[in-house]
Write a protein that holds these residues in place. Sequence first.
Motif, PDB file in Angstrom:
ATOM      1  N   GLY A 296       0.778  -1.224   0.000  1.00 17.59           N
ATOM      2  CA  GLY A 296       0.000   0.000   0.000  1.00 17.59           C
ATOM      3  C   GLY A 296       0.809   1.273   0.000  1.00 17.59           C
ATOM      4  N   GLU A 297       2.092   1.198  -0.347  1.00 15.82           N
ATOM      5  CA  GLU A 297       2.969   2.361  -0.254  1.00 15.82           C
ATOM      6  C   GLU A 297       2.717   3.386  -1.348  1.00 15.82           C
ATOM      7  OE1 GLU A 297       7.019   0.968   0.087  1.00 15.82           O
ATOM      8  OE2 GLU A 297       6.369  -0.656   1.393  1.00 15.82           O
TER       9      GLU A 297
ATOM     10  N   GLY B 225      -0.454   4.007  -2.284  1.00 16.48           N
ATOM     11  CA  GLY B 225      -1.849   4.366  -2.109  1.00 16.48           C
ATOM     12  C   GLY B 225      -2.723   3.669  -3.141  1.00 16.48           C
ATOM     13  N   ASP B 226      -3.974   4.083  -3.240  1.00 20.16           N
ATOM     14  CA  ASP B 226      -4.861   3.519  -4.255  1.00 20.16           C
ATOM     15  C   ASP B 226      -4.296   3.822  -5.639  1.00 20.16           C
ATOM     16  OD1 ASP B 226      -6.575   2.613  -2.314  1.00 20.16           O
ATOM     17  OD2 ASP B 226      -7.932   4.328  -2.472  1.00 20.16           O
TER      18      ASP B 226
ATOM     19  N   GLY C  92      -0.192   6.067  -8.247  1.00 24.27           N
ATOM     20  CA  GLY C  92      -1.177   5.986  -7.172  1.00 24.27           C
ATOM     21  C   GLY C  92      -1.391   7.350  -6.543  1.00 24.27           C
TER      22      GLY C  92
ATOM     23  N   GLY D 177      -0.730   8.111  -3.607  1.00 20.13           N
ATOM     24  CA  GLY D 177       0.302   8.384  -2.617  1.00 20.13           C
ATOM     25  C   GLY D 177       1.713   8.134  -3.095  1.00 20.13           C
TER      26      GLY D 177
ATOM     27  N   ASP E 177       7.315   9.231  -3.613  1.00 21.61           N
ATOM     28  CA  ASP E 177       6.233   9.067  -2.644  1.00 21.61           C
ATOM     29  C   ASP E 177       6.079  10.357  -1.844  1.00 21.61           C
ATOM     30  OD1 ASP E 177       8.429   8.999  -0.970  1.00 21.61           O
ATOM     31  OD2 ASP E 177       8.245   6.872  -0.468  1.00 21.61           O
TER      32      ASP E 177
END
Length: 399
Positions: free
Chosen positions: A153-154, A156-157, A284, A286, A303
């Motif tokens: 999940g680094e 994000g979506d 993503g 994030g 990120d």
Amino acid sequence: MTTRSKPISVAVIGAGMAGRSHAAGYRNANTVFGAGLPPVRLAAIADANVELAEDAARRYGYEKAHPSWESVVEDPTIDAVSIVVGNALHRPIAEALVAAGKHVLCEKPLAGSLEDARAMAELERTADVVTAVGYTFRRSPGIAGIRDHVLHGELGDLTLFSGRYWCDYATDPNGPLTWRFKGGAGSGALGDVGSHIIDAAEYVAGPIVSVSGAFLSTQIPNRPLPLGAVVGHNGAPVSDEFGEVENEDTASFTARFESGLVGTFSVTRTGFGLPNGLAFDVLGVGGRAAFDQHRPAEYLLDDAQPEARTRGARQIIAGPQLPYFAGGVPMEAPGVGANNADNFTYQARAFLDQVAGVAEPLPACATFADALRTMEIIRAVVDSSRNGGALTPVPPASA
């Protein structure tokens, strides 16, 4: 399964470009990731081009060169075999090897037709041997590292996956008409290199459920007939007679993933100056990451760092912090590089780990079922192109 003390006897059917890569991978499999794998006996290389088989056997230390794949099937001392020949031959060879009780690692795409691929997936379901497919890019430290970022999940979506595989091996209009240019829509650039980027996309971002906006094109519709055997993508003497190219040089399409993620894809074998251009960006909310096979010992990562003024893509140099690197290279230090040949070694080791049933194996190879799924996606792309780019669903993985 082969016992830990008994050597695993291996053979390769096909002595061309990819066949030699499999041969070298088996030869090096016991040099990586420490103890645990039984000794590997390099038994045979088979090819209808006997001179090519003999040369490959000599180069990579195999005991014998055979003129036919049937000789490998009939040899009771051989345990595991790589199939690295024309796609249309995959099914009959795999069926014969499985019937003979041999473990099979088959090159991609799985077969020359969807019907054959489905038959091979059914064969796998009932087989009492290991069956696997050579999606070698799954073993790239950089790609595996990006996959880990996504799984944790680094990033994000996810919002977009953009993948491409641009190659130049078919840019010469005088290049010979080989089997790669036969077989109908979907068996050209889509099947040859597109299968890799499709598999990489699902490996990183999850299942694809539909495709749309597909377009296939052929830039060089006719090619000269070869006067003799052609190895890999090499040139060869050609005649004055030309034949028709039956499949696509270039393809593009959009995909929808199960998560709702949108993906864009393009593949070509007529991209000037791009010898092996698999690359992708995954974005993503994030973070983002990017990989380019022309720079295989690194990837880019951006990120949400605390200080906005210094945010931006940074180069992640491959090192022991990434999958496969630690224990997978002689000099375990960041920046010493990793390449396609290493991926074949890691793939061979993973396959042999499965065959031997070692205690701590590498992640398992892709299955026949996985490779059938890739071919189902390719079929959906072809169907979309034939229907003006219409939205075309992909059968569920369990279908």
